[in-house]
Design a protein around this motif. Structure first.
Motif: not given
Ligand code: HGY
Ligand code: MN
Ligand code: MN
Ligand code: MN
Length: 425
Positions: A256-270, A275-276
């Motif tokens: 669950x954390x892994x999916x959240x962390x990738x969602x955070x990265x995607x949001x910051x990149x877009x 930056x997060x």
């Protein structure tokens, strides 16, 4: 290694000033609490040794020295001709604490160059209409306690009521750590400076990015310091046996954390200007044959625009809540640090700009700082400004940090020039 200044080097800062600064940074780099790497956290024995060393350099430069009750080391140079009794004070400085496995320039360069500038001015017996203090803060990185900017927030009268009861990983409260260091937490409020006494706080710091290096500039002006928001996310799923828990029956906190962390990265990149970073991850009861039931991670969110920072934090929490709901994992998000963006004060920036023009840079670069600095706190009590120094590859928060000798000479020259310029305005 003995590095020599290129002969054509235009700086008027005596080359030995740069070498002395470099030698002192080398000496400070050995004052660490971890074998073989530089780590110096707030109120540690290494912090105590660094305070002793820097105190000596401050005295040699002609300053009186004191430690306030937030363990900020303060060197004061008061070229006291009586006619200026009750003069205001210009604050210089930076921080002595480091991240783990740090470089030798982040923070320390600003403290040591400020001492060198005062040393030069004292030797010239420069008449100045103000006193100068060099502040060596002990907690800019926030590594030991779930707090940061403790020294500069104390100076700015901005400590939170629960700061002193914050605990480090060993359960030692900030108050006890201050006592062990020889400070009196019950009198920490006395560390607060009086606004009317201060001209401003000016910090020289490595850029920690690559803008100056790409532009071929040694020094740059800082337009402002980005605010930041830091939060802890705690996820609770269900511990399970790795062999007997079916995949569709799991409430796995780690995936669950892994999916959240990738969602955070995607949001910051877009998202422009955002930056997060998820810099820490804790896994309770970890085992190779155990489905993780509890996970914690940190979020560091930076955006120069305060509105973007607020909006994006709310969006991240909503994203994570949706992921947690789908995975039947509970989630708690708690903000433990936030600072709003502070602009550098125009009059101080203009004076720094004049100094860079005197060095032949009348088109000096100005850039925002996405890194946090003590100026974020000091801006509550006085005008602030910063001068950035080029660092190789923008490397920082790592032993790869490096500043060339001639850029150190330029730093000393610019800081000394700034004080002279301010003194004659
Ligand atoms: O986190 C920062 O930006 C600073 O290095 N403490
Ligand atoms: Mn840092
Ligand atoms: Mn720093
Ligand atoms: Mn971005």
């Amino acid at each position: 290694e003995a590095r020599t200044l290129p002969s054509a080097f235009a700086s008027s800062a005596p080359p030995d000033a740069a070498r002395r600064v470099m030698a002192r940074l080398d000496a400070l780099a050995l004052v660490s609490q971890e074998e073989g790497r530089l780590t110096r956290t707030y109120l540690s024995e290494a912090h105590r040794q660094a305070v002793d060393l820097v105190s000596r350099w401050m005295r040699e430069a002609g300053m009186s020295v004191r430690l306030d009750d937030a363990a900020t080391l303060i060197g004061r140079y008061d070229p006291g001709s009586g006619e200026f009794a009750g003069r205001r004070t210009l604050l210089l400085g930076s921080h002595l604490d480091t991240v783990r496995d740090a470089g030798r320039y982040d923070g320390m360069l600003g403290v040591v160059t400020a001492i060198e500038a005062v040393r030069e001015l004292a030797q010239e017996q420069q008449e100045l209409p103000f006193a100068i203090e060099v502040l060596a803060f002990g907690d800019e990185e926030g590594v030991r306690f779930p707090r940061t900017l403790t020294g500069s927030r104390a100076a700015a009268g901005a400590l939170a009521p629960d700061d002193l009861s914050a605990c480090d990983a060993d359960g030692i409260t900030l108050a006890d750590a201050l006592r062990n260091f020889g400070c009196d937490p019950d009198r920490i409020a006395e560390a607060t400076r009086k606004r009317e006494d201060l001209i401003g706080y000016v910090e020289l710091h490595i850029e920690q990015g690559r803008v100056l290096e790409k532009a071929g500039r040694a020094l740059g002006l800082v337009s402002g310091i980005s605010g930041a928001k830091r939060a802890r996310f705690v996820l609770k799923g269900k511990v399970g046996h790795a062999g007997t828990t079916a995949m569709d029956d799991r409430r796995d906190a780690l995936t669950c954390a892994a999916e959240m962390i990738l969602a955070i990265e995607r949001r910051a990149s877009e998202t422009d200007g955002l930056v997060m970073t998820v810099g820490t991850l804790e896994l309770a009861g970890a085992g190779v044959n155990v489905v993780p039931g509890a996970v914690g991670f940190s979020l560091d969110l930076r955006a120069f625009d305060d509105a973007i920072r607020e909006r994006e934090y709310e969006a991240v929490v909503a994203d994570c809540e949706a992921i947690a709901a789908r995975r039947r994992v509970s989630i708690r998000a708690e903000v433990f640090y936030e600072e709003t963006t502070v602009p550098c004060e125009q009059a101080l920036v203009a004076t720094l700009k004049k100094v860079l023009a005197q060095r032949g840079e009348d088109d000096a670069l100005s850039l925002p700082s996405m890194a946090g600095h003590d100026g974020l706190a000091m801006a509550r009590i006085c005008p602030i400004a910063m001068l950035f120094v080029r660092c190789r590859d923008g490397a920082s928060h790592s032993p790869d940090e490096h500043v060339d000798l001639e850029d150190i000479a330029a730093s000393v020259e610019a800081l000394t020039g700034f004080v002279r310029q301010l003194g004659h305005q």
